[in-house]
Design a protein around this motif. Sequence first.
Motif, PDB file in Angstrom:
ATOM      1  N   PRO A 112       0.799  -1.230   0.000  1.00 34.64           N
ATOM      2  CA  PRO A 112       0.000   0.000   0.000  1.00 34.64           C
ATOM      3  C   PRO A 112       0.831   1.279   0.000  1.00 34.64           C
ATOM      4  CG  PRO A 112      -0.944  -1.577   1.515  1.00 34.64           C
ATOM      5  CD  PRO A 112       0.322  -2.191   1.005  1.00 34.64           C
ATOM      6  N   ALA A 113       1.874   1.354   0.798  1.00 34.49           N
ATOM      7  CA  ALA A 113       2.664   2.582   0.878  1.00 34.49           C
ATOM      8  C   ALA A 113       3.317   2.899  -0.466  1.00 34.49           C
ATOM      9  CB  ALA A 113       3.730   2.439   1.965  1.00 34.49           C
ATOM     10  N   GLU A 114       3.844   1.859  -1.080  1.00 36.35           N
ATOM     11  CA  GLU A 114       4.517   2.023  -2.370  1.00 36.35           C
ATOM     12  C   GLU A 114       3.514   2.444  -3.444  1.00 36.35           C
ATOM     13  OE1 GLU A 114       7.109  -0.882  -5.244  1.00 36.35           O
ATOM     14  OE2 GLU A 114       6.945  -1.391  -3.124  1.00 36.35           O
ATOM     15  N   ARG A 115       2.337   1.808  -3.362  1.00 37.42           N
ATOM     16  CA  ARG A 115       1.256   2.139  -4.296  1.00 37.42           C
ATOM     17  C   ARG A 115       0.901   3.599  -4.218  1.00 37.42           C
ATOM     18  NH1 ARG A 115      -2.338  -2.656  -2.618  1.00 37.42           N
ATOM     19  NH2 ARG A 115      -3.685  -1.099  -1.675  1.00 37.42           N
ATOM     20  N   LYS A 116       0.754   4.054  -2.990  1.00 39.63           N
ATOM     21  CA  LYS A 116       0.328   5.436  -2.792  1.00 39.63           C
ATOM     22  C   LYS A 116       1.384   6.395  -3.324  1.00 39.63           C
ATOM     23  CE  LYS A 116      -1.502   8.789   0.318  1.00 39.63           C
ATOM     24  NZ  LYS A 116      -2.104   9.151   1.575  1.00 39.63           N
ATOM     25  N   ALA A 117       2.650   6.076  -3.048  1.00 39.70           N
ATOM     26  CA  ALA A 117       3.730   6.936  -3.523  1.00 39.70           C
ATOM     27  C   ALA A 117       3.689   7.058  -5.044  1.00 39.70           C
ATOM     28  CB  ALA A 117       5.073   6.376  -3.063  1.00 39.70           C
ATOM     29  N   LEU A 123      -0.079  11.608 -10.141  1.00 39.48           N
ATOM     30  CA  LEU A 123      -0.892  12.823 -10.059  1.00 39.48           C
ATOM     31  C   LEU A 123      -0.048  14.027 -10.468  1.00 39.48           C
ATOM     32  CD1 LEU A 123      -2.983  12.305  -6.788  1.00 39.48           C
ATOM     33  CD2 LEU A 123      -3.838  12.395  -9.123  1.00 39.48           C
ATOM     34  N   ASP A 124       1.205  14.043 -10.010  1.00 35.90           N
ATOM     35  CA  ASP A 124       2.110  15.120 -10.420  1.00 35.90           C
ATOM     36  C   ASP A 124       2.324  15.104 -11.927  1.00 35.90           C
ATOM     37  OD1 ASP A 124       2.375  15.790  -7.808  1.00 35.90           O
ATOM     38  OD2 ASP A 124       4.326  14.829  -7.509  1.00 35.90           O
ATOM     39  N   THR A 125       2.609  13.919 -12.455  1.00 36.90           N
ATOM     40  CA  THR A 125       2.861  13.793 -13.890  1.00 36.90           C
ATOM     41  C   THR A 125       1.695  14.342 -14.699  1.00 36.90           C
ATOM     42  OG1 THR A 125       4.016  11.757 -13.383  1.00 36.90           O
ATOM     43  CG2 THR A 125       3.521  12.165 -15.699  1.00 36.90           C
ATOM     44  N   LEU A 126       0.488  14.046 -14.238  1.00 32.90           N
ATOM     45  CA  LEU A 126      -0.700  14.487 -14.978  1.00 32.90           C
ATOM     46  C   LEU A 126      -1.147  15.879 -14.557  1.00 32.90           C
ATOM     47  CD1 LEU A 126      -1.984  12.794 -17.164  1.00 32.90           C
ATOM     48  CD2 LEU A 126      -0.732  11.370 -15.588  1.00 32.90           C
ATOM     49  N   ARG A 127      -0.337  16.531 -13.721  1.00 31.21           N
ATOM     50  CA  ARG A 127      -0.635  17.890 -13.273  1.00 31.21           C
ATOM     51  C   ARG A 127      -1.974  17.987 -12.554  1.00 31.21           C
ATOM     52  NH1 ARG A 127       2.067  19.253 -18.286  1.00 31.21           N
ATOM     53  NH2 ARG A 127       4.219  19.599 -17.654  1.00 31.21           N
ATOM     54  N   LEU A 128      -2.248  16.988 -11.729  1.00 30.44           N
ATOM     55  CA  LEU A 128      -3.422  17.061 -10.854  1.00 30.44           C
ATOM     56  C   LEU A 128      -2.913  17.319  -9.437  1.00 30.44           C
ATOM     57  CD1 LEU A 128      -5.576  14.039 -12.073  1.00 30.44           C
ATOM     58  CD2 LEU A 128      -6.281  16.418 -12.091  1.00 30.44           C
ATOM     59  N   PRO A 129      -3.631  18.127  -8.664  1.00 31.97           N
ATOM     60  CA  PRO A 129      -3.179  18.376  -7.286  1.00 31.97           C
ATOM     61  C   PRO A 129      -3.124  17.075  -6.498  1.00 31.97           C
ATOM     62  CG  PRO A 129      -5.026  19.798  -7.874  1.00 31.97           C
ATOM     63  CD  PRO A 129      -4.874  18.827  -8.982  1.00 31.97           C
ATOM     64  N   ARG A 130      -2.167  16.991  -5.560  1.00 28.43           N
ATOM     65  CA  ARG A 130      -1.993  15.745  -4.813  1.00 28.43           C
ATOM     66  C   ARG A 130      -3.185  15.407  -3.929  1.00 28.43           C
ATOM     67  NH1 ARG A 130       3.555  13.583  -3.002  1.00 28.43           N
ATOM     68  NH2 ARG A 130       4.563  13.460  -5.039  1.00 28.43           N
ATOM     69  N   ASP A 131      -3.927  16.445  -3.502  1.00 28.18           N
ATOM     70  CA  ASP A 131      -5.048  16.130  -2.608  1.00 28.18           C
ATOM     71  C   ASP A 131      -6.233  15.523  -3.379  1.00 28.18           C
ATOM     72  OD1 ASP A 131      -5.943  18.349  -3.863  1.00 28.18           O
ATOM     73  OD2 ASP A 131      -5.966  19.644  -2.090  1.00 28.18           O
ATOM     74  N   TYR A 132      -6.081  15.381  -4.678  1.00 25.20           N
ATOM     75  CA  TYR A 132      -7.113  14.658  -5.428  1.00 25.20           C
ATOM     76  C   TYR A 132      -7.075  13.172  -5.113  1.00 25.20           C
ATOM     77  CZ  TYR A 132      -9.107  18.236  -8.385  1.00 25.20           C
ATOM     78  OH  TYR A 132      -9.811  19.310  -8.831  1.00 25.20           O
TER      79      TYR A 132
END
Lengths: 357, 284
Positions: A112-117, A123-132
């Motif tokens: 799970p931790a690795e998945r989330k990272a 999300l960064d790559t696609l320029r979406l905010p991390r809190d999405y």
Amino acid sequence: MTDSSPPILRINALTKTFDDFTALHGINLNVRDGEFLAIVGPSGSGKTTLIRILVGMDEPSDGAVWLRGTRIDVVPANKRPTCMVFQSLALFPHRSVGQNIEFPLKLRGVAPAERKARALELLDTLRLPRDYYSKRIQQCSGGEKQRVALARALAFDPEILFFDEPLSALDYRLRKTLEKELKDLHRRTGKTFIYITHSLEEAMVMSDRIAIMKAGRFEQIAPAEEIYARPVSKFVAEFMGEVNFFDLVKGAAPGVALSAAASAALAGQTGTLTIRPESLRKLTAEGVADLSFEGIVTAEYLLGSRIQYRMTLATGQEMIVEVLRENAVEGGIGAALRVGCDLSAAHLIAEAADAAA
Amino acid sequence: MQQRERRLGLLYAAPLSLFLLLTFLAPILLVAGFSTMPEKVFSLTQMPDFSAYRTVLEQGYWKSVAWSLFMALLATLILLVICWPLAYGMAKVFKRFTLVLTIGVVMTLFVSENIRLFGWVLTLMKGGLIEGYWRYWTGQGFDAPLYNGPIIVFGLVYVYLPFMLFPLAQGISMVPDDARQAAYDLGASRWQILKEIDLPLAMPGIMVGSLLTFVLAAGAMAESKLLGGRAIITIADEVQTAFTYGQNWPLGSALAMVLIAIIGTVAIWAISKADLDAMMGRKS
Ligand SMILES: Nc1ncnc2c1ncn2[C@@H]1O[C@H](COP(=O)(O)OP(=O)(O)OP(=O)(O)O)[C@@H](O)[C@H]1O
Ligand SMILES: [Mg+2]
């Protein structure tokens, strides 16, 4: 093409038959590693059928597909290193944005931790905010959903990423933005993209090569400029934009006045001369050109910095001419107009090549 | 505007609310009232008396309650497993045949449950359809598989199948095909698709079907009486006996109240646990 490295994807004589209807007629195609290939064609030409076979959701009736030398048409979709972005996006409505992106990793048993990272990275790559990450899918706008679907596909880390008209449901402005982002993403990830679209414009903006499809066959596969300048058939020429056709029979083309040099060059040839409206220029009464045409203007349309004229030739044929605004025809509708172009601007589709069309 | 809509909403809901009040809440209150009366006395001015509940506790009625709940649970689980593939077929595969199946299953509901169960008794009993012919041809008889616990569960499964099948099919038809295909494309195996996509997205149907069958089966008695020959006495049977042969209305009412309380708790718990809107991805 000039590239000599082995293709990442090789499609050989791929055929698909539904009951008594043949949707694909022995398709052949090589796709280079890292290429952005657009497949364009009218509705019902078999684009979706082809892509569904390539990702493994349908089986071909005949033929074979190789990915890096491994035959994959016999491999089920969930074992293929390819992935598709659906037109409907097919996001999982019961999962959050983060869970959607992590889905392929979860299937592989990534912690799970690795998945989330990895999901946050994407999300960064696609320029979406991390809190999405914890947002619900239903709370995302159309463009954001698009990006989530892309992130999910990238999390899968496929060898080839397929797209089936992913932008067609979006409004014009957003589509333009996402087109550029996709192109940019392609450059950054270096992955092979195969992209289906109805829109030639979309294909021209993004792709390295365009494959024009018609009734279950590829008509032409080449970079955009080449298809535009040297279409292999009337179908392709028309698909790529407005064009004038003149029948050429044994070196003679009714309605076209040929210079001596042009006559010599076309002597004895038969086929169709294609001339783009914007490659024509206005001629004075005594001006000369390899090919020249005379007629009466019947309609004019303002296209921003250009003006388009329709004129009727003495033979009765209609012709489209496009000139810069400063070269507007005096008198407009009803005026006589003489235009011409160089032989190099007129492309000849030889008889045999167009026989199939 | 919003205020007006709210008032209109209340107005529209009024007739049904009134109806439910009269037909659902009123009988329950009545039963609750009866359950607090002493035995063999009928008086509206009586002080509440909980002797009936003491009887329930002291005379081993909890066994019937436990058996009813256990068999209902078992029947619900069996039905889930049996109906899932069938419902999946109806929702996604069968096409025209779905209608045939639907009509077939619904038709069984036209015949009363008791008659259908009697049909099974005639089929299974010693000297019945199966055993009779078997003995006629082979000369060897065997005991009827009747009058025991498992046959009661079989009866419950048989009678309540439609109540699981249709909600389940409805639930499965709500799972979008493209989500399943996308999961497959992203590397999910059949089991993973079932676990990650089908089950969660069909959950509303699963919940409705399970609740319906569980609640109905927990209050059933015909299966135990006819097929089971009272090998196991269900709580509903006890309630009926108390009201009829026993002429002990307070006891019957108290038993009914216990059953209502247990099932009501289970139902409310399940419904609150399963946020239907959220499961269907409708909540924003
Ligand atoms: N399952 C099927 N059974 C029968 N015919 C089918 C099936 N799937 C597709 N076809 C036919 O095959 C042809 C190609 O369909 P396909 O969906 O590949 O077209 P397309 O190029 O993707 O069109 P569009 O641009 O409208 O999406 C169509 O004529 C369609 O009717
Ligand atoms: Mg399509």
